[in-house]
Design a protein around this motif. Structure first.
Motif, PDB file in Angstrom:
ATOM      1  N   CYS A 284      -5.115   1.887  -8.855  1.00 22.65           N
ATOM      2  CA  CYS A 284      -5.118   3.132  -8.157  1.00 22.65           C
ATOM      3  C   CYS A 284      -6.752   3.691  -8.358  1.00 22.65           C
ATOM      4  O   CYS A 284      -7.339   2.918  -9.139  1.00 22.65           O
TER       5      CYS A 284
ATOM      6  N   LYS B 232       3.052   8.996   2.983  1.00 21.76           N
ATOM      7  CA  LYS B 232       3.576   8.032   3.781  1.00 21.76           C
ATOM      8  C   LYS B 232       4.558   7.175   3.369  1.00 21.76           C
ATOM      9  O   LYS B 232       4.506   7.029   2.046  1.00 21.76           O
TER      10      LYS B 232
ATOM     11  N   ASN C 154       0.427  11.460  -5.080  1.00 22.77           N
ATOM     12  CA  ASN C 154       1.066  10.579  -4.337  1.00 22.77           C
ATOM     13  C   ASN C 154       2.393  10.392  -4.822  1.00 22.77           C
ATOM     14  O   ASN C 154       3.135  10.860  -4.136  1.00 22.77           O
TER      15      ASN C 154
ATOM     16  N   MET D 215       0.755  -1.245  -0.081  1.00 20.79           N
ATOM     17  CA  MET D 215      -0.013  -0.262   0.047  1.00 20.79           C
ATOM     18  C   MET D 215       0.932   1.180  -0.030  1.00 20.79           C
ATOM     19  O   MET D 215       1.858   1.257   0.904  1.00 20.79           O
TER      20      MET D 215
ATOM     21  N   GLU E  17       0.385   5.399   0.360  1.00 23.62           N
ATOM     22  CA  GLU E  17      -0.631   6.461   0.631  1.00 23.62           C
ATOM     23  C   GLU E  17       0.210   7.800   0.461  1.00 23.62           C
ATOM     24  O   GLU E  17       1.599   7.848   0.589  1.00 23.62           O
TER      25      GLU E  17
ATOM     26  N   GLY F 136       4.028   4.198   7.690  1.00 20.08           N
ATOM     27  CA  GLY F 136       2.908   3.400   7.276  1.00 20.08           C
ATOM     28  C   GLY F 136       2.433   2.414   8.208  1.00 20.08           C
ATOM     29  O   GLY F 136       3.446   2.063   9.019  1.00 20.08           O
TER      30      GLY F 136
ATOM     31  N   ASN G 280      -4.503   7.106  -2.847  1.00 21.55           N
ATOM     32  CA  ASN G 280      -4.046   5.898  -2.592  1.00 21.55           C
ATOM     33  C   ASN G 280      -3.751   4.894  -3.726  1.00 21.55           C
ATOM     34  O   ASN G 280      -4.476   5.034  -4.738  1.00 21.55           O
TER      35      ASN G 280
END
Length: 130
Positions: free
Chosen positions: A46, A10, A58, A5, A7, A127, A75
């Motif tokens: 996405c 992050k 991002n 993942m 984000e 994260g 994200n």
């Protein structure tokens, strides 16, 4: 399904999400768009309308020369590819892509061109796995 993942703002992290449409849509906050920018047998998933919906930028996608050709908004996750569907991302590939996307980016427009710069470490959120 094990995925990486990513984000905005992050550090990337490995986590588990359901392999059903609803779970994947929840992970990206909307309709899915699958992108295949890598040589490995993986998919970047996405939000199809991330830019239109004004989601935060991002990470940039770059060509072999390092030039930006697209920016993912909102994200996204990276999953493995099975014969007919998405599948677990092997841990070695998760580590590889975690390193590639390790540094969150901030974006600015200069002379009509969008530039990306690494986000300062003090602004990066770690994260979390859930």
């Amino acid at each position: 399904m094990n995925v990486l993942m990513v984000e905005p703002g992050k550090a990337p992290y490995e986590t588990q999400i359901g392999d059903d449409l609803r779970s994947m849509q929840a992970a990206v906050d909307g309709y899915l768009e699958d992108v295949y920018p890598f040589e490995q047998s993986v998919v970047l998933v996405c939000n199809e309308h991330g830019k239109q919906d004004g989601l935060p930028f991002n990470r940039a996608l770059r060509d072999l020369d390092g030039d930006i050709y697209d920016i993912i908004a909102g994200n996204f996750f990276i999953a493995g590819l099975g014969q007919n569907d998405f599948t677990d991302l092997p841990h070695d590939l998760a580590e590889q892509f975690a390193e590639q996307f390790r540094q969150p980016e901030m974006f600015m427009r200069v002379d009509g061109k969008i530039l990306a710069a690494p986000m300062p470490d003090e602004q990066v959120q770690s994260g979390m796995s859930y």
